[in-house]
Design an enzyme around this catalytic site. Structure first.
Site, PDB file in Angstrom:
ATOM      1  N   HIS A   1       0.837  -1.211   0.000  1.00  0.00           N
ATOM      2  CA  HIS A   1       0.000   0.000   0.000  1.00  0.00           C
ATOM      3  C   HIS A   1       0.878   1.270   0.000  1.00  0.00           C
ATOM      4  O   HIS A   1       0.817   2.089  -0.903  1.00  0.00           O
ATOM      5  CB  HIS A   1      -0.890   0.036   1.261  1.00  0.00           C
ATOM      6  CG  HIS A   1      -1.794  -1.139   1.436  1.00  0.00           C
ATOM      7  ND1 HIS A   1      -2.850  -1.426   0.616  1.00  0.00           N
ATOM      8  CD2 HIS A   1      -1.806  -2.103   2.394  1.00  0.00           C
ATOM      9  CE1 HIS A   1      -3.483  -2.514   1.060  1.00  0.00           C
ATOM     10  NE2 HIS A   1      -2.878  -2.944   2.128  1.00  0.00           N
TER      11      HIS A   1
HETATM   12  O1  RIB Z   1      -5.130   0.420   4.443  1.00  0.00           O
HETATM   13  C1  RIB Z   1      -3.729   0.351   4.336  1.00  0.00           C
HETATM   14  C2  RIB Z   1      -3.095   1.487   5.089  1.00  0.00           C
HETATM   15  O2  RIB Z   1      -3.417   1.378   6.485  1.00  0.00           O
HETATM   16  C3  RIB Z   1      -1.563   1.451   5.027  1.00  0.00           C
HETATM   17  O3  RIB Z   1      -1.070   2.753   5.126  1.00  0.00           O
HETATM   18  C4  RIB Z   1      -1.199   0.663   6.249  1.00  0.00           C
HETATM   19  O4  RIB Z   1       0.108   0.978   6.720  1.00  0.00           O
HETATM   20  C5  RIB Z   1      -2.218   1.176   7.236  1.00  0.00           C
HETATM   21  O5  RIB Z   1      -1.740   2.413   7.745  1.00  0.00           O
END
Ligand code: RIB
Ligand code: CA
Length: 325
Positions: free
Chosen positions: A252
């Protein structure tokens, strides 16, 4: 000329990989790292950021600033089940051959500056030059808007990992974690008029590393980065296997950093996006106006949303950067 960036983060394993990617990319000049509570409480997020700078940062390191612990989200769900109790895959499990602890947290300075003040100071120094890369809940950016919106609007761009447009959420059926954890902050940011590029689950769930890829990558990387990649990701991969039936780590946050470096890694669409803050079941949901005929006068599009990603391009870029010596 390297792009000046501030990275707001709640490390978190994918945050850690994103920070390492940013620190190893000459296209970026990381001016500051600011911490926010999200995956783990604020103090742990700050300790983790300090450890990562100690292990993988330049000397001298960028500014490290502590954010605001308060977030407006009604529910206090952290993500230790995913990232481990320490937020980095429970690094205290790992020992050196001589039995000593492999990862020793350096003592956190007591006088770390405040995230909002650092952001506003840097905007005073570099108006219209700074890009903010947000990898956690938007608490700090919302706080800065409350403090001095005029100065915050001198940000060149805001790249946000967050939201879910055409796909289900990941913390609830409707909401993505970063937005869910502070929906009021997210709504304030989305309505601010800032030049936002949103990197939602629609694209981040298409970039992942599987165990074999992690293994091969680690072999090709210098130490201690190679060991860290294996050690920090093992718990997340185990969680994904057990709970989601997919043996992989989703990248992500690294994708958000990739997009800040090369916008052509994704294809964006200008949309009107808002955040649900009042409801219970859909709290933190990001609602985009996808109707073919929209009344843009009533709800003008406000955010560039990445809905397509060049998975191959990003993954080869990510692997090349982590292996670069
Ligand atoms: O949904 C994914 C996000 O939420 C990423 O940034 C992960 O690190 C959490 O913070
Ligand atoms: Ca994060």
């Amino acid at each position: 000329m390297a792009k000046r960036v501030i990275i707001d983060t709640d490390p978190g394993v994918d945050d850690a990989l994103a920070l390492i990617l940013a620190l190893r990319s000459p296209e970026l000049q990381v001016e500051a790292i600011t911490t926010v509570s999200g995956n783990v409480p604020l103090e742990q997020a700050t300790k983790n950021a300090y450890l990562l700078l100690d292990l993988f940062g330049p000397k001298p390191p960028p500014i490290l600033a502590r954010g605001r612990a308060r977030s407006s989200g009604k529910r206090r769900i952290m993500a230790q089940s995913v990232h481990g109790s320490d937020g980095l895959g429970e690094l205290n499990r790992f020992k050196n051959p001589d039995g000593s602890t492999r990862y020793l947290y350096p003592k956190l300075p007591r006088d770390l500056p405040d995230a909002t003040e650092v952001l506003l100071d840097l905007l005073k120094r570099y108006p219209d030059e700074l890009t903010l890369i947000s990898l956690g809940p938007l608490t700090n950016l919302a706080e800065a808007l409350l403090t001095d919106a005029k100065r915050v609007k001198r940000l060149r761009e805001v790249v946000i990992m967050g939201g879910a447009i055409g796909v289900p959420g990941n913390i609830t059926p409707a909401a993505e974690f970063n937005i869910f954890m502070d929906p009021y902050a997210a709504q304030r940011v989305f309505k601010s008029g800032l030049p936002i590029k949103l990197v939602p689950l629609d694209v981040t769930e298409k970039v992942c590393l599987r165990p074999m890829e992690i293994e091969n990558l680690a072999q090709a990387m210098e130490e201690p980065l190679g060991s860290f990649l294996c050690d920090a990701t093992s718990k997340v991969v185990e969680y994904m296997r057990q709970v989601q039936g997919v043996e992989a780590i989703l990248l992500h946050d690294p994708l958000a950093v990739g997009v800040a470096i090369d916008p052509y890694m994704v294809k964006t669409t200008l949309l009107h996006v808002e955040v649900e803050t009042q409801a219970c079941i859909t709290q933190g949901m990001t609602i985009a106006d996808l109707r073919p005929i929209r009344n843009d006068l009533e709800q003008p599009p406000n955010i560039q949303v990445a809905l397509e990603v060049d998975t191959k391009l990003f993954l080869s870029f990510f692997k090349e950067r982590l292996c670069r010596r």
